[in-house]
Design an enzyme around this catalytic site. Structure first.
Site, PDB file in Angstrom:
ATOM      1  N   CYS A   1       0.815  -1.194  -0.060  1.00 14.53           N
ATOM      2  CA  CYS A   1      -0.051   0.220  -0.001  1.00 14.53           C
ATOM      3  C   CYS A   1       0.783   1.335   0.143  1.00 14.53           C
ATOM      4  O   CYS A   1       0.367   2.374  -0.257  1.00 14.53           O
ATOM      5  CB  CYS A   1      -0.905  -0.042   1.210  1.00 14.53           C
ATOM      6  SG  CYS A   1      -2.092  -1.218   1.418  1.00 14.53           S
TER       7      CYS A   1
ATOM      8  N   HIS B   1      -5.701   1.513   5.994  1.00 18.15           N
ATOM      9  CA  HIS B   1      -6.050   0.760   5.095  1.00 18.15           C
ATOM     10  C   HIS B   1      -7.257  -0.182   5.579  1.00 18.15           C
ATOM     11  O   HIS B   1      -6.660  -1.149   6.524  1.00 18.15           O
ATOM     12  CB  HIS B   1      -5.463   0.283   3.849  1.00 18.15           C
ATOM     13  CG  HIS B   1      -5.982  -0.524   2.722  1.00 18.15           C
ATOM     14  ND1 HIS B   1      -7.006  -0.286   2.010  1.00 18.15           N
ATOM     15  CD2 HIS B   1      -5.527  -1.604   2.372  1.00 18.15           C
ATOM     16  CE1 HIS B   1      -7.266  -1.038   1.182  1.00 18.15           C
ATOM     17  NE2 HIS B   1      -6.371  -2.042   1.161  1.00 18.15           N
TER      18      HIS B   1
ATOM     19  N   HIS C   1     -10.069  -3.826   4.891  1.00 18.88           N
ATOM     20  CA  HIS C   1     -10.947  -4.511   4.035  1.00 18.88           C
ATOM     21  C   HIS C   1     -12.244  -4.681   4.788  1.00 18.88           C
ATOM     22  O   HIS C   1     -12.755  -5.893   4.418  1.00 18.88           O
ATOM     23  CB  HIS C   1     -10.113  -5.617   3.985  1.00 18.88           C
ATOM     24  CG  HIS C   1      -9.052  -5.609   3.019  1.00 18.88           C
ATOM     25  ND1 HIS C   1      -8.344  -6.690   2.752  1.00 18.88           N
ATOM     26  CD2 HIS C   1      -8.251  -4.480   2.480  1.00 18.88           C
ATOM     27  CE1 HIS C   1      -7.231  -6.446   1.678  1.00 18.88           C
ATOM     28  NE2 HIS C   1      -7.271  -5.033   1.775  1.00 18.88           N
TER      29      HIS C   1
ATOM     30  N   GLU D   1     -26.524  10.839  11.864  1.00 20.86           N
ATOM     31  CA  GLU D   1     -25.628  11.840  12.707  1.00 20.86           C
ATOM     32  C   GLU D   1     -24.155  11.304  12.828  1.00 20.86           C
ATOM     33  O   GLU D   1     -23.434  12.187  12.941  1.00 20.86           O
ATOM     34  CB  GLU D   1     -26.279  11.351  14.267  1.00 20.86           C
ATOM     35  CG  GLU D   1     -25.326  11.987  15.313  1.00 20.86           C
ATOM     36  CD  GLU D   1     -25.551  13.379  15.395  1.00 20.86           C
ATOM     37  OE1 GLU D   1     -26.512  13.901  14.508  1.00 20.86           O
ATOM     38  OE2 GLU D   1     -25.023  14.299  16.163  1.00 20.86           O
TER      39      GLU D   1
ATOM     40  N   HIS E   1     -12.942  -4.207  -2.603  1.00 18.60           N
ATOM     41  CA  HIS E   1     -11.627  -4.213  -2.085  1.00 18.60           C
ATOM     42  C   HIS E   1     -11.500  -3.589  -0.664  1.00 18.60           C
ATOM     43  O   HIS E   1     -11.197  -4.436   0.297  1.00 18.60           O
ATOM     44  CB  HIS E   1     -10.703  -3.525  -3.033  1.00 18.60           C
ATOM     45  CG  HIS E   1      -8.952  -3.393  -2.506  1.00 18.60           C
ATOM     46  ND1 HIS E   1      -8.059  -3.335  -3.143  1.00 18.60           N
ATOM     47  CD2 HIS E   1      -8.748  -3.852  -1.095  1.00 18.60           C
ATOM     48  CE1 HIS E   1      -7.171  -3.427  -2.605  1.00 18.60           C
ATOM     49  NE2 HIS E   1      -7.285  -3.433  -1.337  1.00 18.60           N
TER      50      HIS E   1
END
Lengths: 222, 222, 222, 222
Positions: free
Chosen positions: C77, C95, C97, C124, C174
């Site tokens: 990443c 990140h 998943h 909210e 993803h």
């Protein structure tokens, strides 16, 4: 060498809380050692029960030992627990308010004015319920709920007599009582029953009518 | 001998985080001891609140003690919490952003331009809501949400006056405020309300219209 | 006085694992301190990352410090994280998943051959996303996935430029990249986005078309 | 320097229990070190296995070392575990009873009287399954369940031969066996397979027929 039942009750209630079975002070467990029965108090946060908060009663429900804290009262499930000890020679009985159970009781097939039944078959987890194999049908009796917990006693006893092969009786819109020869067996059977209820509910919610083997219909999901 | 409310707030927020009620810095709890009210700070990760991060205010909301960390601000729920202390003589008030609540508010029945209601009946867990038995109908008022949390105060107070039997007011698309005579009761009532919302939502999602007893229609799931 | 970013990465990954965001070695987080960026290694169980397993890179992605264990490789990443540091002056990028995100990306509205969008309003929890109030519409860009993670870089950067008000870009089927001025803000915004995705998915699954206020249609669930 | 496999089995079973894979005494894991295979005992609460409760067998299944507790019996999965060690040169094999798996097996496409298949594609998490990229189709073989676990051995072996690219074989209405070159890889692949099953099930439940990219149909959720 057995562990102290009070300690076991405390630890098991913490496990039940994590499983979602005893939130909002509902549910509990009782453990028998010969003619002494250990029970959790009523109306307290189950995940915070300490061993010294437990009661000890005899098989008729008379209090032999009570916790020091005078505010604590005996669980209202006492007559229901004692029925399982009496009619099934159980070593432990638990009471769960799991939403998986509550939802499935809504689908129970009515037999008479107080009793319904749920039927489960062909799930591997049924093997964890004493006396049941993969191809057997597990019949779980479901009694109607009442305004007061102790009023369930008679219908629960009748359900136990009518369904001798079930280690549990569920209560519509309420939960389930599960017993076993010891607390481990009571818990593991409760986990298996909870699992099959979760799976059947999800099947029903997704519109699956049957999961029985050899359907012969090719179906694919891409 | 009561525990330190700051410590309790810290521990309860960790429990609420595990339950999914206070993620993303939403939600919280306040605890009253006589005329001092302990509150969590605003906009912080609730599961990481330490006792020393709490504020102490009086019953009008004036800050009596503030945490050392100058970056911390008083929770924006303060006027809402104080309304429950005032109108209900509560001992504790909590605020939950549980998705079970948020989803059910979407199904509330509209009464007027700011207020709706949800009705629950015949679930055992309703007994954990003060004043409600199994066959009672629990009416949970739901006020519309506003752009700013403090703007909820007036409608929340009106809802509390219109529904004196409810220990809670929900807010559409937002969450719920639940109170009780002490923090344990506030939490356990919140757990019961969350449970019935989860169950009603799952019933609705599965197309079940009614779960009331004695349906007389044999239904079976194989 | 800031905590050691390696320690923070280790702890946050354990939190993410419990939340279901980083199972099967997916997901992760990077934290910037001035011109040094701390990143988790690739392809390891995220819940078991120890502080000494982290890499340190510069803002162009050159490795400044690597862990002792020679088997560890830098996260794939890295170019995606570095884009957020560059284009948004972020302090941290995570990140996730999460299945809530993956499922919602399937409902994204297509804009062109590489980009889609999801729109959320009137929840909210949107207030926890920087720059968004209750009545605003949060537009979450969704780029199509690619065979290799680094191939996402260009489309991710274009999405960031096209949607300057979003602290996140999701990737179809993803997951999502979420950033913030610091790791706390990245995490809490990620929790808010995950929450609104969970709620929208459950609404969609239950057939609810709209949750916007003042529907004027009386609906009740009994 | 490898950790003691008995300790690893104990810790991994606790992780599996938290994931919902081994409730009610179902499921387990075995780890191979050269020609010695470490296995959990049968019929016990998996989350309570201590290192000293494990068995050691050789590659033919003969017991080399047994735990002190005479009540413990070798897992009934032994022949199934050993098949993966033999046919795949696996380093570890786990068995999960996850409800995500059980539900998806109900949707498997039938190939012959004992074998079905599930197909998954275009989910990033598939990359965590050895040999599979984002655009590949992961074919997961599903054998029918039998009354006794050891009776699965032949059909499991045939499924493994017919689907050499799959690190797993699922069992209809039962669960899944997942292996890998080591216990970490077995676990992370199992997590990826569990994830894609959870996502596909939720798609199916919500009526989504396809999630493949470039659908060209504008769809929006407000």
């Amino acid at each position: 060498m057995q562990t102290d039942p009070r300690q076991t009750i405390s630890e098991m209630c913490q496990n039940f809380y994590r499983q979602g079975w005893v939130s909002g002070t509902g549910g509990g467990i009782s453990i028998r050692r010969e003619d002494r029965v250990y029970m959790a108090p009523s109306g307290v946060e189950k995940e915070k029960i300490r061993p010294e908060d437990c009661f000890v009663v005899d098989l008729q429900g008379n209090i032999l030992e009570r916790p020091e804290n005078p505010a604590l009262k005996l669980t209202e499930c006492a007559p229901l627990f004692l029925s399982a000890f009496e009619l099934r020679n159980a070593g432990a009985v638990l009471h769960s308010h799991s939403s998986n159970i509550v939802l499935m009781t809504m689908l129970a097939r009515r037999l008479d004015e107080e009793l319904s039944v749920l039927e489960f078959t062909q799930l591997e987890m049924l093997k964890g319920i004493q006396g049941h194999g993969y191809y057997d049908t597990f019949e779980l009796p479901v009694v109607d709920n009442t305004a007061h917990e102790c009023d369930l006693t008679e219908s629960l006893r009748r359900a136990m007599e009518r369904f001798p092969d079930s280690p549990a009786v569920a209560v519509r819109n309420h939960g389930i009582y599960v017993w076993g020869p010891n607390e481990v067996k009571a818990k593991t059977q409760a986990e298996c029953i909870d699992f099959v209820c979760e799976v059947y509910w999800k099947m029903r919610s997704a519109g699956i009518q049957s999961h029985l083997s050899a359907p012969a219909t090719p179906a694919s999901v891409s």
